[in-house]
Design a protein around this motif. Structure first.
Motif, PDB file in Angstrom:
ATOM      1  N   ASP A 229       0.964  -1.307   0.095  1.00 33.08           N
ATOM      2  CA  ASP A 229       0.093   0.254   0.146  1.00 33.08           C
ATOM      3  C   ASP A 229       0.524   0.965   0.287  1.00 33.08           C
ATOM      4  O   ASP A 229       1.552   1.247   1.097  1.00 33.08           O
ATOM      5  CB  ASP A 229      -1.142   0.376   1.193  1.00 33.08           C
ATOM      6  N   ILE A 230       1.063   2.230  -1.554  1.00 34.55           N
ATOM      7  CA  ILE A 230       2.099   2.822  -1.271  1.00 34.55           C
ATOM      8  C   ILE A 230       1.658   3.939  -0.529  1.00 34.55           C
ATOM      9  O   ILE A 230       0.597   4.187  -0.540  1.00 34.55           O
ATOM     10  CB  ILE A 230       2.479   3.172  -2.597  1.00 34.55           C
ATOM     11  N   GLN A 231       2.196   4.947   0.295  1.00 34.25           N
ATOM     12  CA  GLN A 231       1.809   5.862   0.975  1.00 34.25           C
ATOM     13  C   GLN A 231       2.748   7.486  -0.582  1.00 34.25           C
ATOM     14  O   GLN A 231       3.448   7.287  -0.746  1.00 34.25           O
ATOM     15  CB  GLN A 231       3.292   6.030   2.193  1.00 34.25           C
ATOM     16  N   LEU A 232       1.510   8.002  -0.371  1.00 28.89           N
ATOM     17  CA  LEU A 232       1.854   9.367  -1.273  1.00 28.89           C
ATOM     18  C   LEU A 232       1.732  10.696  -0.645  1.00 28.89           C
ATOM     19  O   LEU A 232       2.074  11.010   0.655  1.00 28.89           O
ATOM     20  CB  LEU A 232       0.155   9.359  -2.145  1.00 28.89           C
ATOM     21  N   ARG A 233       2.934  11.495  -1.307  1.00 28.87           N
ATOM     22  CA  ARG A 233       3.741  12.785  -0.616  1.00 28.87           C
ATOM     23  C   ARG A 233       2.049  13.835  -0.475  1.00 28.87           C
ATOM     24  O   ARG A 233       1.548  12.857  -1.313  1.00 28.87           O
ATOM     25  CB  ARG A 233       4.760  13.205  -1.638  1.00 28.87           C
ATOM     26  N   PRO A 234       1.933  13.890   0.049  1.00 30.62           N
ATOM     27  CA  PRO A 234       0.714  15.360   0.553  1.00 30.62           C
ATOM     28  C   PRO A 234       0.261  16.219  -0.834  1.00 30.62           C
ATOM     29  O   PRO A 234      -1.076  16.596  -0.418  1.00 30.62           O
ATOM     30  CB  PRO A 234       1.185  15.811   2.160  1.00 30.62           C
ATOM     31  N   LEU A 240      -5.991  11.474  -7.966  1.00 31.48           N
ATOM     32  CA  LEU A 240      -4.828  10.507  -8.541  1.00 31.48           C
ATOM     33  C   LEU A 240      -4.497   9.879  -7.923  1.00 31.48           C
ATOM     34  O   LEU A 240      -3.139   9.333  -8.336  1.00 31.48           O
ATOM     35  CB  LEU A 240      -3.365  12.050  -9.266  1.00 31.48           C
ATOM     36  N   SER A 241      -4.652   9.746  -6.777  1.00 29.79           N
ATOM     37  CA  SER A 241      -4.167   8.781  -5.449  1.00 29.79           C
ATOM     38  C   SER A 241      -3.769   7.705  -6.328  1.00 29.79           C
ATOM     39  O   SER A 241      -2.595   6.669  -5.989  1.00 29.79           O
ATOM     40  CB  SER A 241      -4.702   8.309  -4.298  1.00 29.79           C
ATOM     41  N   GLU A 242      -5.178   6.817  -6.755  1.00 24.18           N
ATOM     42  CA  GLU A 242      -4.826   5.092  -7.274  1.00 24.18           C
ATOM     43  C   GLU A 242      -3.977   5.070  -8.405  1.00 24.18           C
ATOM     44  O   GLU A 242      -3.244   4.381  -8.932  1.00 24.18           O
ATOM     45  CB  GLU A 242      -6.083   4.867  -7.547  1.00 24.18           C
ATOM     46  N   LYS A 243      -4.039   5.609  -9.838  1.00 22.40           N
ATOM     47  CA  LYS A 243      -2.916   6.409 -10.770  1.00 22.40           C
ATOM     48  C   LYS A 243      -1.316   6.415  -9.905  1.00 22.40           C
ATOM     49  O   LYS A 243      -0.213   5.949 -10.531  1.00 22.40           O
ATOM     50  CB  LYS A 243      -3.805   7.438 -11.463  1.00 22.40           C
ATOM     51  N   THR A 244      -1.450   7.489  -9.427  1.00 27.23           N
ATOM     52  CA  THR A 244      -0.317   7.158  -8.797  1.00 27.23           C
ATOM     53  C   THR A 244       0.426   6.218  -7.820  1.00 27.23           C
ATOM     54  O   THR A 244       1.622   6.105  -8.055  1.00 27.23           O
ATOM     55  CB  THR A 244       0.323   8.824  -7.092  1.00 27.23           C
ATOM     56  N   LYS A 245      -0.624   5.876  -6.870  1.00 28.48           N
ATOM     57  CA  LYS A 245      -0.047   4.200  -5.961  1.00 28.48           C
ATOM     58  C   LYS A 245       0.884   3.347  -7.074  1.00 28.48           C
ATOM     59  O   LYS A 245       1.545   2.594  -7.116  1.00 28.48           O
ATOM     60  CB  LYS A 245      -1.051   3.788  -5.576  1.00 28.48           C
ATOM     61  N   ILE A 290       5.983  12.856 -10.945  1.00 26.34           N
ATOM     62  CA  ILE A 290       5.116  11.452 -10.828  1.00 26.34           C
ATOM     63  C   ILE A 290       3.288  12.481  -9.405  1.00 26.34           C
ATOM     64  O   ILE A 290       3.358  11.371  -8.684  1.00 26.34           O
ATOM     65  CB  ILE A 290       5.480  10.650  -9.837  1.00 26.34           C
ATOM     66  N   ASN A 291       3.004  13.264  -9.655  1.00 27.39           N
ATOM     67  CA  ASN A 291       1.733  13.534 -10.018  1.00 27.39           C
ATOM     68  C   ASN A 291       1.448  14.488  -8.812  1.00 27.39           C
ATOM     69  O   ASN A 291       0.530  15.428  -8.390  1.00 27.39           O
ATOM     70  CB  ASN A 291       0.703  12.951 -10.181  1.00 27.39           C
TER      71      ASN A 291
END
Length: 475
Positions: A229-234, A240-245, A290-291
């Motif tokens: 479960d990739i942690q995204l930058r805030p 765009l969360s799922e695409k970015t993961k 990367i978004n």
């Protein structure tokens, strides 16, 4: 005189090592070998040793623990061709004319390999070149190889499996499988062959990943992230969360594959008994948005685009203690520093500095800022999607930039590490903004940069562009 001082430092470090510390086993009076490894589009934060919780880079983490790693390494012009030209020539993009992709570096440039060859080095380049114009798969004749003799290169490709290259025999050949792995094996063969003689060598290994396409790393590395479960930058927009993961799973797979090849290279140096007298660098040409901020790719001054990893290991001089440096290293410093560490005279026309004395803590950290520039927006950041000319600075605390209309961005990177709040016009930051403006003017004056519209420089250098301001390329 400086080079004499550095050579004396080499001897003093060998004699006066700390009690109980491993001593170099090879002949450190010889000029050091250079192994310069750089990836394409690897952003600084995508490392285990920087605190990224997801990416698996155990071998680069170990390299950082044995060398000096920079937390403020800045790509002066964060895009492929400009970085590579500045790396090889040590000159700012407006001095060598290489401020866009797919243009040709002057074959008469007094560049990296020529300078080392003049000192008796054998020179090699393996991998992506991207300095020979807009025909990305075309043959590059010897007179345009900038002094590199051992040559297994394609100008540019983003096909990482069974990709093509031109070899020393001037025939088009193919890498077997994932090209970064095959290129690494070839680099190891070169290292082992060179270790058999007493001639110093300089090797550049330029990998194509983790640049897109993101989902093409070997399956074993993709599987590392399959259930993560990739942690995204805030600063990544929620939509765009799922695409970015999904992108990051593939991006990190490339990173982990390349990380495994770092171990192979390090093992080869140890096997060949030349680890201590080899300057080993790992870095990247630029980062990848990367978004973050809803943006893609590079050319921008945001942290994700402009900051890169940079690790230098040289046991004969720097020992193997592991050290973090927050010095504001930029692209233009790399060539003069490698020349200085090697005891080679540094040409007067280089735009960066030899920072060896700063690394050795023999000189105070004097630098206030590093320049980041986009001379002409093009390609993946053309004007219709927001591309613009800018000049800016990254300091240890702030990011500041101007476009042709005036002040554009100001971030407080301490209070706002993800750069979510643009402070231009904020009355509490007026003094900081004025000080950064003054610093920027001084740096542009030093580099003879009048900060004119990109089209002015396109006309000056005679680059042929399309309606978007991009040099059209051919595969």
């Amino acid at each position: 005189m400086k080079n004499i001082v550095y050579l004396l430092c080499f001897s003093l470090f060998n004699i006066c090592s700390d009690k109980g510390e491993e001593k170099p086993t090879n002949d450190s009076t010889r000029k050091p070998n250079i192994v310069y490894v750089f990836a394409d589009q690897w952003r600084a934060e995508s490392m285990g040793y920087t605190g990224n919780p997801d990416v698996k880079t155990p071998n680069l983490d170990k390299l950082a623990s044995e060398g000096v790693y920079f937390t403020n390494a800045v790509s002066t012009s964060p895009v492929c061709t400009p970085y590579r030209a500045m790396l090889l020539t040590g000159q700012y993009a407006l001095k060598n004319g290489m401020f866009m992709n797919d243009i040709r570096l002057n074959p008469d440039s007094n560049s990296f390999a020529k300078l080392f060859k003049a000192e008796g080095y054998n020179t090699a380049y393996i991998g992506k070149w991207h300095l020979d114009g807009n025909e990305r798969s075309a043959y590059i004749p010897k007179e345009r190889r900038q002094g590199f003799d051992y040559w297994k290169v394609l100008n540019c490709s983003h096909s990482y499996n069974n990709s093509n290259y031109w070899g020393n025999d001037d025939k088009l050949q193919q890498w077997d499988g994932y090209d970064a792995e095959a290129q690494t094996k070839d680099a190891i063969a070169f290292i082992e062959e060179q270790a058999k003689n007493k001639t110093p060598f300089s090797l550049m290994l330029a990998w194509g990943p983790p640049h897109a396409p993101y989902q093409t790393a070997p399956k074993e590395f993709q599987d590392l992230y399959k259930n993560t479960d990739i942690q995204l930058r805030p600063n990544v927009p929620r939509e765009l969360s799922e695409k970015t993961k999904n992108i990051l799973k593939g991006y990190y797979a490339h990173c982990s594959a390349l990380d495994s090849y770092i171990k192979q290279l390090q093992d080869a140096l140890k096997r060949s008994n030349i680890e201590d007298n080899t300057i080993f660098v790992f870095t990247s040409d630029h980062g990848d948005m990367i978004n973050s901020h809803g943006e893609e790719k590079k050319q921008k001054i945001y942290e994700e685009s402009a900051k890169v990893p940079f690790i230098i290991k040289y046991p004969a001089l720097l020992r193997k203690k592991g050290k973090k440096s927050d010095f504001l290293l930029n692209t233009l410093d790399i060539l003069p520093t490698l020349l200085g560490m090697s005891g080679i005279n540094i040409p007067n026309n280089l735009d960066g500095e030899n920072i060896t004395d700063v690394i050795l803590e023999k000189r105070e950290d004097y630098r206030k800022a590093s320049l980041v520039a986009c001379v002409q927006p093009f390609g993946q950041w053309k004007r219709k999607i927001g591309g613009k000319e800018f000049r800016g600075l990254i300091t240890k605390t702030h990011t500041y930039a101007k476009d042709l209309n005036g002040e554009w961005l100001l971030f407080d990177n301490v209070a706002d590490p993800y750069q979510l709040n643009n402070l231009i016009g904020n009355s509490a930051y007026i003094t900081i903004s004025k000080n950064l403006e003054k610093l920027l003017k001084e740096e542009l004056n030093r580099l003879d940069d009048d900060f004119l519209p990109g089209q002015t420089y396109i006309k000056k250098w005679g680059h042929a562009v399309d309606s978007t301001g991009t040099v059209p390329f051919k595969w």
